[in-house]
Design a protein around this motif. Structure first.
Motif, PDB file in Angstrom:
ATOM      1  N   ASN A 233      41.149  41.907  40.978  1.00  0.00           N
ATOM      2  CA  ASN A 233      41.796  41.003  40.555  1.00  0.00           C
ATOM      3  C   ASN A 233      43.422  41.171  41.074  1.00  0.00           C
ATOM      4  O   ASN A 233      44.097  42.018  40.808  1.00  0.00           O
ATOM      5  N   ALA A 234      43.623  40.444  42.166  1.00  0.00           N
ATOM      6  CA  ALA A 234      44.949  40.547  42.983  1.00  0.00           C
ATOM      7  C   ALA A 234      45.564  39.238  43.168  1.00  0.00           C
ATOM      8  O   ALA A 234      45.940  38.760  44.148  1.00  0.00           O
ATOM      9  N   GLU A 235      45.396  38.469  42.033  1.00  0.00           N
ATOM     10  CA  GLU A 235      46.094  37.109  42.053  1.00  0.00           C
ATOM     11  C   GLU A 235      47.569  37.275  41.697  1.00  0.00           C
ATOM     12  O   GLU A 235      48.123  37.919  41.222  1.00  0.00           O
ATOM     13  N   VAL A 236      48.252  36.424  42.782  1.00  0.00           N
ATOM     14  CA  VAL A 236      49.787  36.135  42.596  1.00  0.00           C
ATOM     15  C   VAL A 236      50.091  35.548  41.109  1.00  0.00           C
ATOM     16  O   VAL A 236      50.724  35.799  40.469  1.00  0.00           O
ATOM     17  N   ILE A 237      49.194  34.481  40.709  1.00  0.00           N
ATOM     18  CA  ILE A 237      49.166  33.632  39.758  1.00  0.00           C
ATOM     19  C   ILE A 237      47.588  33.188  39.252  1.00  0.00           C
ATOM     20  O   ILE A 237      47.102  32.881  40.494  1.00  0.00           O
ATOM     21  N   GLY A 238      47.375  33.281  38.117  1.00  0.00           N
ATOM     22  CA  GLY A 238      46.167  32.540  37.770  1.00  0.00           C
ATOM     23  C   GLY A 238      46.027  31.037  37.630  1.00  0.00           C
ATOM     24  O   GLY A 238      46.953  30.311  37.837  1.00  0.00           O
ATOM     25  N   GLY A 239      44.916  30.714  36.808  1.00  0.00           N
ATOM     26  CA  GLY A 239      44.800  29.463  36.235  1.00  0.00           C
ATOM     27  C   GLY A 239      46.205  29.149  35.227  1.00  0.00           C
ATOM     28  O   GLY A 239      46.856  29.965  34.767  1.00  0.00           O
ATOM     29  N   LEU A 240      46.255  27.894  34.818  1.00  0.00           N
ATOM     30  CA  LEU A 240      47.236  27.539  33.816  1.00  0.00           C
ATOM     31  C   LEU A 240      47.154  28.328  32.424  1.00  0.00           C
ATOM     32  O   LEU A 240      48.135  28.583  32.034  1.00  0.00           O
ATOM     33  N   PHE A 241      46.059  28.690  31.995  1.00  0.00           N
ATOM     34  CA  PHE A 241      45.665  29.269  30.728  1.00  0.00           C
ATOM     35  C   PHE A 241      45.264  30.555  30.949  1.00  0.00           C
ATOM     36  O   PHE A 241      44.698  30.936  30.058  1.00  0.00           O
TER      37      PHE A 241
ATOM     38  N   ALA B  37      45.901  34.621  31.984  1.00  0.00           N
ATOM     39  CA  ALA B  37      47.099  35.678  32.099  1.00  0.00           C
ATOM     40  C   ALA B  37      46.499  36.542  33.333  1.00  0.00           C
ATOM     41  O   ALA B  37      45.360  37.038  33.348  1.00  0.00           O
ATOM     42  N   ASN B  38      47.377  37.040  34.322  1.00  0.00           N
ATOM     43  CA  ASN B  38      47.201  37.808  35.242  1.00  0.00           C
ATOM     44  C   ASN B  38      46.877  39.225  34.708  1.00  0.00           C
ATOM     45  O   ASN B  38      47.321  39.595  33.707  1.00  0.00           O
ATOM     46  N   ASN B  39      45.871  39.970  35.794  1.00  0.00           N
ATOM     47  CA  ASN B  39      45.710  41.458  35.537  1.00  0.00           C
ATOM     48  C   ASN B  39      47.083  41.948  35.882  1.00  0.00           C
ATOM     49  O   ASN B  39      47.606  41.816  36.775  1.00  0.00           O
ATOM     50  N   LYS B  40      47.375  43.151  35.040  1.00  0.00           N
ATOM     51  CA  LYS B  40      48.620  43.656  35.295  1.00  0.00           C
ATOM     52  C   LYS B  40      48.951  44.965  36.169  1.00  0.00           C
ATOM     53  O   LYS B  40      49.819  45.484  36.537  1.00  0.00           O
ATOM     54  N   ASN B  41      47.496  45.134  36.744  1.00  0.00           N
ATOM     55  CA  ASN B  41      47.568  46.255  37.737  1.00  0.00           C
ATOM     56  C   ASN B  41      48.406  46.371  38.897  1.00  0.00           C
ATOM     57  O   ASN B  41      48.501  45.295  39.389  1.00  0.00           O
ATOM     58  N   SER B  42      48.918  47.262  39.165  1.00  0.00           N
ATOM     59  CA  SER B  42      49.754  47.583  40.591  1.00  0.00           C
ATOM     60  C   SER B  42      48.724  48.136  41.573  1.00  0.00           C
ATOM     61  O   SER B  42      47.632  48.319  41.408  1.00  0.00           O
ATOM     62  N   VAL B  43      49.478  48.212  43.006  1.00  0.00           N
ATOM     63  CA  VAL B  43      48.708  48.771  43.853  1.00  0.00           C
ATOM     64  C   VAL B  43      47.883  50.012  43.466  1.00  0.00           C
ATOM     65  O   VAL B  43      46.942  49.960  43.955  1.00  0.00           O
ATOM     66  N   SER B  44      48.961  50.881  43.350  1.00  0.00           N
ATOM     67  CA  SER B  44      48.275  52.321  43.144  1.00  0.00           C
ATOM     68  C   SER B  44      46.999  52.364  41.864  1.00  0.00           C
ATOM     69  O   SER B  44      46.079  53.005  41.793  1.00  0.00           O
TER      70      SER B  44
ATOM     71  N   LEU C  92      57.512  29.404  40.830  1.00  0.00           N
ATOM     72  CA  LEU C  92      56.916  28.206  40.585  1.00  0.00           C
ATOM     73  C   LEU C  92      55.938  28.273  39.313  1.00  0.00           C
ATOM     74  O   LEU C  92      55.764  27.337  38.574  1.00  0.00           O
ATOM     75  N   ALA C  93      55.193  29.432  39.270  1.00  0.00           N
ATOM     76  CA  ALA C  93      54.274  29.654  38.115  1.00  0.00           C
ATOM     77  C   ALA C  93      55.134  29.737  36.727  1.00  0.00           C
ATOM     78  O   ALA C  93      54.495  29.279  35.780  1.00  0.00           O
ATOM     79  N   LEU C  94      56.169  30.246  36.777  1.00  0.00           N
ATOM     80  CA  LEU C  94      56.992  30.437  35.426  1.00  0.00           C
ATOM     81  C   LEU C  94      57.161  28.970  35.171  1.00  0.00           C
ATOM     82  O   LEU C  94      57.499  28.480  33.852  1.00  0.00           O
ATOM     83  N   LEU C  95      57.716  27.987  36.059  1.00  0.00           N
ATOM     84  CA  LEU C  95      58.003  26.924  35.762  1.00  0.00           C
ATOM     85  C   LEU C  95      56.828  26.072  34.822  1.00  0.00           C
ATOM     86  O   LEU C  95      56.893  25.149  34.162  1.00  0.00           O
ATOM     87  N   GLY C  96      55.525  26.604  35.415  1.00  0.00           N
ATOM     88  CA  GLY C  96      54.288  25.955  34.783  1.00  0.00           C
ATOM     89  C   GLY C  96      53.849  26.730  33.769  1.00  0.00           C
ATOM     90  O   GLY C  96      52.653  26.679  33.466  1.00  0.00           O
ATOM     91  N   LEU C  97      54.572  27.457  33.117  1.00  0.00           N
ATOM     92  CA  LEU C  97      54.198  28.476  31.935  1.00  0.00           C
ATOM     93  C   LEU C  97      53.068  29.393  32.724  1.00  0.00           C
ATOM     94  O   LEU C  97      52.268  29.824  31.640  1.00  0.00           O
ATOM     95  N   GLN C  98      53.067  29.757  33.755  1.00  0.00           N
ATOM     96  CA  GLN C  98      52.061  30.672  34.158  1.00  0.00           C
ATOM     97  C   GLN C  98      52.669  32.099  34.220  1.00  0.00           C
ATOM     98  O   GLN C  98      53.728  32.309  34.267  1.00  0.00           O
ATOM     99  N   ASP C  99      51.824  33.015  34.334  1.00  0.00           N
ATOM    100  CA  ASP C  99      52.161  34.552  34.147  1.00  0.00           C
ATOM    101  C   ASP C  99      51.989  35.101  35.738  1.00  0.00           C
ATOM    102  O   ASP C  99      50.805  35.123  35.905  1.00  0.00           O
ATOM    103  N   SER C 100      53.019  35.435  36.308  1.00  0.00           N
ATOM    104  CA  SER C 100      52.891  36.053  37.668  1.00  0.00           C
ATOM    105  C   SER C 100      53.011  37.621  37.622  1.00  0.00           C
ATOM    106  O   SER C 100      53.864  38.237  36.829  1.00  0.00           O
ATOM    107  N   ASN C 101      52.272  38.222  38.489  1.00  0.00           N
ATOM    108  CA  ASN C 101      52.183  39.733  38.629  1.00  0.00           C
ATOM    109  C   ASN C 101      53.266  40.166  39.532  1.00  0.00           C
ATOM    110  O   ASN C 101      53.039  40.114  40.958  1.00  0.00           O
TER     111      ASN C 101
END
Length: 1373
Positions: free
Chosen positions: A127-135, A137-144, A215-224
């Motif tokens: 899971n390396a999504e910059v942002i996911g679907g509207l409802f 939450a993104n995986n919080k994993n870092s690159v490492s 833009l994801a924050l404006l749409g109530l999305q969670d960005s990594n």
């Protein structure tokens, strides 16, 4: 088959069982916002058309805001799409599997599993999504953390022990590297990684990730945010992974193939360039580990393959197949053998039985320039050679190394042995050998290298050396070994106050290049190689004995072991001394003991008299005299046995030791005697022949010894006199046909002059004279001037005032002064010559006439055009009485007079006279004769000045065609004709042809002429003007800035060429909207010319004219008027009423009057100009039509619209008969007529005419060309006047968009279009847009224009008007 969104999916079994055993694992890893299937998918059924379709789609995305928004919107979709990593649309982490789509091609599954059946093929998802679907939450994993998870899964879920080959796209490559650095198991199994656009050092696309996150924050999305931060260039996390992985790859011998994207992404703001640049997308490992190659696709497309014929598929699968094939042949060879993958392109082709691998070699093959043959007698030195091999090739700890030791110790032979070892055992290496004894020998070697390399050789110029350096410093050169031999003189190598310039600045630098220096100087060794210095000492006894045995013809001589040991001891075990002694013994067949006695007999003299001088001249630590001992003995024997060889040896002591052509040797009594003398010196190894050529080299230390020997024998003074006299006799004239000869002789002639400064003989003066002329012909003007000054001074001291040779020297020196920009000095010197000859020579004497001819040319260069005309008229009159009509001198003077007529504005007279010259020469000379072609060339220039542009083009095309058949492409006359033809093309509206032709000329001159050569700079100057005419204003500015920079280093501040280039640069600045810079630069030029030139000098007046134009563009209209009035006043005193320059100034003054509101004055002045031109110029002459055009504009400004329309209709009618449809002048007049139609109320006619203009320009000019945009601008205004407001808005939006990409924010044209668009918005009811745009314009103009500038005031007034109208509307509501 279903593909798991997270974790591994094995693809190998999806199409049935395989025959045989699996041998490797191939694992595909996607990138940011990628997917284990969709990243690698392409649309099925499009085949090879797919790539072009994508490009067309990308190209067509662009200016429409809705399209941009749709692209951005795709970044936030949660359902799968076919997008690749980084800018792709993918499924979310909650989607566990993905089914195959019948419309997609998942090439790792459908093709790769079949084409590489011995491999298990896997795809891995995370899971390396910059942002996911509207409802979701993104995986919080870092690159490492992704790397850690990947390493754990590889160990657990890839249960076999087979090697692993990774194919990783974008961010996936960083995950793979992190997993390998974390896991010993991954590290041990990984054999190959194919990186596709991996941002090892960050990606500029991270900025887009931030935009998406916001833009994801404006749409109530969670960005990594962690992944986005990591992708920023130079992030600490990436640097740590990058540096640690490079060490691991080297230690574990993991092979890397880094693919770079060749294209940017179209239609997306911020991504017109590559997503991951070339610097970021490679690891910078040695070529034996990493191969770097580009894929002709953008970052999204590089992971997709449409079918088996797709070049991307063939390339990627070819890399994998080639690696597996090599691994099968020899598992260990990957670590032991050097890689040649960087030079191999792997292609797959379909055959009846499947796919076959074809290796082609499109890159430059290794090339070798080693002028010395391999030494078959080489012995020993194993420890030194092993150290060098380990240092340079095995441990790769050094890029540079140096061998230091006494002259004659064998440094050159060790380096030579290494070079041939490299050629045999490292075939991927190019090898080059450069002697650094002097700048001349260095230049000769680089010229030979240039002929080997894929760059054109063109002589001994700095630019040639720079071309070689740039090429070898590039990746295209591949791996190479450069041996720089005899770096003994630090002043020559590094330069000094007394010896400017250096060899070191031309040495290439490359991660793939190795440089080995040999030197006698430890200081030089440490300076060039730091601590990587190898000391080379004398041979040991066993090595020396073996070497002596190999060198002797009669081996039984070695039976006298005592004599052999004594001989080697006397020679201090130095290889070069042993070689010389063996040569003597072999020729003379003397026993070893006898040779030892000879050494003993001369030892006292050598030690007592010559040791100090030897040490002083060589300047190396730990100096010994053994080498000189051997050589001086041999020199004495040669003198006794072969006088011709001894004479030749003494002659060589006075010249350059390298690159000696046999034709330079003094003649002997017979050819046989010369051949015998050369053979004797070669037998003693004092001379070495370059292959089968007639060019010889002498070792630098041998050469030094010859000078010591000559001094000891009392031969120095006699030898220098003889050498000087001989060089003066054989040195060629400066005729172009002798160019190759004089370039070979110049280093030797200059060396002789350097050593003979104290000689006071005529022959030295003669040599100075001819060397000076040849240097001038080669563009080395400063050196030429210095040489000719010295020659002239000698003749002044020794000859009477009226001596022909003295006058000839002064004549030539004046010519050099003129070429050097010292025009006043040239005039003064020639006036002296002419005055003296007037007292001593008859009026018709050829020398007197030639000097007056030259003085007239100098007058013209000094702006004294009337004096030039008068003097040449006198010459022509005298020659008409004394010489036949077809006499070359008479025709040459008429030719020169015609040129002066043209400069004086007497263009018709120039044409008539040149037509006579051309007619006569056509009767008496062959069509390819240089003089006949020169007259046609000059006549064409006169035709152009007379408005007969078509005739000029036709005549020049004939000249160019003939010269193309008879002259080499780099011949100055051929290039000059092409240069002039390009100028005529430009005048004829064939601007593209002009640009193409000048680019050819500039390219050739870049290979054959030095950077500062006047002809090369002149062509670059003219190319810049053509660029400007073609709308390539930025290119024009860049090129002229280069020219100005070079001239600032080489020419005096007041040099005419330097001032002309600055003048042209200022004009380009003005066209580029840099009006302030133009004004500043022209003010400097005018100031300098005010000090250096007379008030009426044409160049000074031309600069003032140009400055006035810049003032007007800068809103300083009053200053423009004042300056132009001065110019017009001066020209009225010095030029005839009909002179083109005088009329041009009045024309421009009228334009300034109009801008200053003095419209009546403008009309009156232009009417005068038009009246005069009607009497002196043909109806179709460009200048006459231009003045009528400008008068019509003034009529319109004066309210005389009917007169304006009538006059412009006449101009347009005439141009329709004489100019092509697309000619810029014809289109400009139609443009102006349309504007007059609009002012006259003939709006429909205006629209129709402008639509024609715009249509034609759309076919012939680039989208961003200023003239095309200006016509579109004007058409939009006509549309608005015609009530077509929407069309006006659309067209102006296009113009504004294009200018926003190509012009600076403050450029007048860009602001004018924005101003006009705001007016159109208001007319269209878009008041808010109008106000916003005008506020921007007003703000920018407030920063860049004076408070009273008309354009600034217009924008302020229009903004106030719109705001007032809006307030009134609100009040009414």
């Amino acid at each position: 088959m279903p593909v798991h969104r997270i974790g591994f999916t094995e693809l190998s079994g999806s199409h049935g069982a395989r025959d045989g055993l699996y041998r490797v694992n191939i694992i595909f890893v996607h990138g940011l916002r990628g997917h284990p299937q969709h990243t690698w998918e392409d649309n099925r059924g499009r085949g090879s058309v797919h790539r072009g379709s994508v490009e067309r789609v990308n190209k067509n995305v662009g200016t429409a805001t809705s399209r941009k928004r749709s692209i951005l919107k795709s970044l936030f979709k949660s359902k799968p799409s076919s997008s690749a990593s980084i800018s792709t649309t993918t499924s979310t982490a909650d989607s566990n599997t993905t089914e195959e789509s019948p419309n997609k091609l998942f090439w790792p599954d459908e093709y790769l599993t079949q084409d590489i059946p011995e491999a298990r093929v896997w795809t891995y998802g995370y899971n390396a999504e910059v942002i996911g679907g509207l409802f979701q939450a993104n995986n919080k994993n870092s690159v490492s953390q992704h790397g850690r998870d990947f390493a754990v899964r590889v160990e657990r879920e890839i249960p076999n022990e087979d090697p692993i080959l990774f194919v990783a796209h974008s961010l996936g490559g960083i995950i793979v590297k992190d997993a390998i650095r974390r896991s010993d198991a991954c590290r041990a199994r990984t054999k190959l990684i194919v990186f596709l656009g991996t941002p090892h050092r960050g990606s500029a696309f991270a900025e887009w990730g931030d935009i998406a996150s916001n833009l994801a924050l404006l749409g109530l999305q969670d960005s990594n945010k962690k992944i986005i931060t990591t992708l920023e260039v130079n992030s600490e996390v990436l640097d740590n992974i990058h540096e640690e992985f490079k060490t691991i790859a080297d230690q574990s011998q993991i092979r890397i193939h880094s693919f770079q994207e060749a294209r940017g992404i179209s239609g997306m703001k911020g991504l017109h360039n590559k997503v991951v640049d070339d610097f970021s997308s490679k690891l910078d490992l040695p070529r034996s580990l990493e191969t770097v190659e580009s894929i002709d696709a953008n970052h999204m497309q590089m992971a997709r393959c449409s079918d088996r014929a797709d070049p991307q598929y063939r390339t990627i699968v070819g890399v994998l197949q080639q690696f597996i094939h090599r691994m099968a042949l020899d598992e260990t060879s990957l670590q032991e053998e050097p890689s040649t993958a960087s030079r191999v392109e792997v292609s797959m082709v379909e055959t009846g039985g499947g796919s076959n691998m074809i290796l082609t070699n499109p890159a430059t093959l290794p090339c070798h320039y080693i002028p010395l043959p391999e030494n078959r007698r080489f012995v020993g030195r194993n420890r030194t050679l092993d150290t060098l091999k380990a240092m340079l090739f095995m441990r790769k700890e050094s890029r540079k190394a140096a061998i230091v030791g006494l002259g004659g110790v064998g440094k050159t032979q060790v380096a030579l042995q290494l070079a041939y070892w490299t050629k045999k055992h490292r075939p991927e290496f190019s090898i080059f050998w450069v002697p650094a004894l002097s700048s001349a020998t260095f230049e000769q070697a680089f010229a030979a290298m240039a002929r080997k390399l894929p760059i054109q050789s063109g002589g001994d110029d700095d630019d040639l050396k720079q071309s070689v350096r740039r090429y070898l410093s590039s990746e295209a050169a591949g791996p190479w070994l450069l041996v720089v031999d005899n770096v003994d003189d630090s002043d020559i190598f590094f330069g000094s106050a007394g010896m400017p310039g250096s060899i070191s600045e031309y040495l290439p630098e490359s991660d793939d290049g190795l440089t080995l220096f040999t030197t006698r100087s430890r200081e030089v060794a440490v300076s060039v190689a730091g601590s990587d210095v190898i000391d080379l000492y004398e041979m040991d006894l066993l090595e020396a004995a073996e070497f002596l045995e190999k060198s002797l013809i009669y081996k039984d001589m070695l039976r006298d072991e005592e004599a052999a040991a004594q001989l080697l001891k006397e020679l201090t075990y130095l290889p070069l001394a042993i070689t010389q002694a063996a040569a003597y013994i072999n020729i003379k067949q003397v026993p070893l003991a006898e040779y030892v006695e000879l050494l003993h007999g001369t030892q006292q003299d050598i030690i007592g008299l010559m040791s100090k001088e030897f040490r002083d001249n060589t300047r190396y630590p730990g100096s010994q005299n053994a080498v000189a001992t051997t050589w001086l003995v041999s020199f004495g024997q040669i003198r006794k046995s072969n006088n011709a060889a001894a004479d030749l040896l003494s002659f060589i002591s006075c010249i350059e030791p390298k690159g000696i052509p046999q034709s330079l040797f003094p003649s002997s009594e017979s050819t046989e005697q010369l051949v015998d003398a050369i053979g004797t010196l070669c037998a003693y190894a004092f001379l070495t022949r370059r292959g089968d050529s007639k060019v010889f080299d002498m070792h630098s230390l041998v050469h030094l010894a010859t000078r010591i020997w000559a001094q000891r024998e009392g031969l120095t003074a006699t030898t220098e006199v003889k050498a000087t006299r001989h060089l003066a006799t054989v040195f060629p004239s400066d005729d172009y046909g002798n160019r190759n000869v004089w370039r070979e002789y110049l280093p030797h002639g200059l060396r002789v002059l350097q050593h003979s400064k104290e000689l006071d003989i005529k022959e030295r003066c003669d040599l100075l004279f001819w060397i000076g002329r040849c240097l001038r012909a080669d563009g080395r003007i400063k050196e030429s001037t210095k040489s000719l000054e010295e020659a002239c001074q000698w003749r002044i001291r020794h000859f009477a005032e009226d001596h022909p040779s003295r006058l000839a020297s002064q004549h030539e020196l004046a010519t050099a002064y003129q070429a050097n920009g010292q025009v006043k000095e040239a005039v003064e010197l020639l006036e002296q010559v002419v005055t003296i000859q007037a007292k001593t020579l008859a009026e018709e004497h050829p020398s007197r006439l030639a000097s007056r001819h030259a003085l007239a040319t100098a007058y013209q260069a000094n702006g004294q055009v009337k004096e030039a005309v008068e003097l040449l008229e006198q010459v022509v009159t005298i020659e008409a009485k004394a010489l036949a009509e077809e006499h070359p001198s008479r025709l040459a003077s008429q030719h020169a007079l015609a040129t002066a007529y043209q400069a004086n504005g007497q263009v018709k007279e120039a044409v008539e006279l040149l037509e006579q010259v051309v007619t006569i020469r056509a009767k008496t000379l062959a069509k390819e004769h240089p003089d006949r072609l020169a007259s046609q060339h000059t006549l064409a220039i006169a035709y152009q000045a007379n408005g007969q542009v078509k005739e000029a083009v036709e005549l020049l095309e004939q000249v160019v065609t003939i010269r193309a058949k008879t002259l080499a492409k780099e011949h100055p006359d051929r290039l000059a004709s092409q240069h002039t033809l390009a100028i005529a093309y430009q005048a004829n509206g064939q601007v593209k042809e002009a640009v193409e032709l000048l680019e050819q000329v500039v390219t050739i001159q870049a290979k054959t002429l030095a950077e500062e050569h006047p002809s090369r700079l002149a062509s670059q100057h003219e190319l810049a003007r053509a660029y400007q005419a073609n709308g390539q204003v930025k290119e024009a500015v860049e090129l002229l800035e280069q020219v100005v920079t070079i001239q600032a280093k080489t020419l005096a501040e007041e040099h005419p060429s330097r001032l002309a280039s600055r003048h042209a640069l200022a004009t380009a600045y003005q066209a580029n909207g840099q009006v302030k810079e133009a004004v500043e630069l022209l003010e400097q030029v005018v100031t300098i010319e005010a000090k250096a030139l007379a008030e009426e000098h044409p160049s000074r007046l031309a600069s003032q004219h140009a400055l006035a134009t810049a003032y007007q563009a800068n809103g300083q209209v009053k200053e423009a008027v004042e300056l132009l009035e001065q110019v017009v006043t001066i020209r009225a005193k010095t030029l005839a009423e009909e002179h083109p320059s005088r009329l041009a100034s009045r024309h421009t003054l009228a334009t300034a009057y109009q801008a200053n509101g003095q419209v009546k004055e403008a009309v009156e002045l232009l009417e005068q100009v038009v009246t005069i031109q009607a009497k002196t110029l043909a109806e179709e002459h460009p200048s006459r039509l231009a003045s009528q055009h400008e008068l019509a504009t003034a009529y319109q400004a004066n309210g005389q619209v009917k007169e304006a329309v009538e006059l412009l209709e006449q101009v347009v009618t005439i141009q329709a008969k004489t100019l092509a449809e697309e000619h810029p002048s014809r289109l400009a007049s139609q443009h102006a007529l349309a504007t007059a139609y609009q002012a006259s109320g003939q709006v429909k006619e205006a629209v129709e005419l402008l639509e024609q203009v715009v249509t034609i320009q759309a076919k012939t000019l680039a989208e961003e060309h200023p003239s095309r945009l200006a016509s579109q601008h004007e058409l939009a205004r006509a549309y608005q006047a015609n009530g077509q407001v929407k069309e006006a808005v659309e067209l102006l939006e296009q113009v504004v968009t294009i200018r926003a990409k190509t012009l600076a924010e403050e450029h007048p044209s860009r602001l004018a279009s924005q101003h006009e668009l705001a007016r159109a918005y208001q007319a269209n009811g878009q008041v808010k847009e109008a106000v916003e745009l005008l506020e921007q314009v007003v703000t920018i103009r407030a920063k860049t224009l004076a408070e009273e500038h008309p354009s600034r005031l217009a924008s302020q007034q229009w903004l106030a008007y719109i705001l007032e109208a809006a307030d009134s509307d609100k009040a009414r509501v």
